[in-house]
Design an enzyme around this catalytic site. Structure first.
Site: not given
Ligand code: NI
Length: 167
Positions: A46, A51, A91-92, A133-134, A137
């Site tokens: 994701g 991000q 998470c990236l 989660h996304e 963000h």
């Molecule tokens: Ni994330």
């Protein structure tokens, strides 16, 4: 197509609030394509536009093992939430860190797809967790915010140290 630079915690730009997309135009379509490429190459399941430092309400997700089920959510809104589910999240933007977080088990989400058409989706399990989660963000929120202050501080220090070592 282009690989985009992913911001890492504690970069303050991850705290920006993303704006709704008024029309899904050529610029947004290019961004979505670049976000998929960036997410697949990371690799991750994701990615939110925030991000990659674009404060628009756009997320891409693919929870399949062979990267064959791309899903795009523009202006996503959760309309129904039910139950509880605890999963280990990563998470990236918080590389190398995995911690359990409690979320809703199943949700109903409304969004626009990458062509700008409205759709509704019922999700549970990993997909539900990933969407929540996304969407966080987009509101400047990270999964580490659900952890204790002590854990968060430890993670921040670890990532700052990693960053200094790679500069
Ligand atoms: Ni994330």
């Amino acid at each position: 197509m282009a690989l985009l630079n992913i911001l890492h915690y504690p970069d303050p730009r991850l705290r920006n609030n993303a704006e709704p997309v008024a029309t899904v135009g050529a610029e947004e379509k290019q961004l979505v394509a670049d976000m998929f490429e960036t997410m697949y190459s990371a690799p991750g399941i994701g990615l939110a536009a925030i991000q990659v430092n674009v404060p628009k309400r756009i997320i891409v997700i693919d929870i399949s093992e062979d990267q064959t089920q791309p899903m795009c959510f523009i202006n996503p809104q959760i309309k129904r939430r039910e139950g509880e589910e605890q999963m280990e999240e990563g998470c990236l933007s918080v590389p190398g860190i995995y911690e359990p977080v409690v979320r809703y088990r199943s949700i109903m989400v409304q969004a626009l797809d990458r062509k700008g058409s409205a759709f509704e989706l019922e999700a549970d399990g990993l997909l539900s967790v990933c969407i929540q989660h996304e969407i966080d963000h987009l509101d400047g929120k990270l999964f580490v915010d659900y952890l204790s202050e002590m854990k968060r501080t430890r993670i921040r220090k670890k990532l700052e140290k990693m960053r200094r070592q790679t500069l």
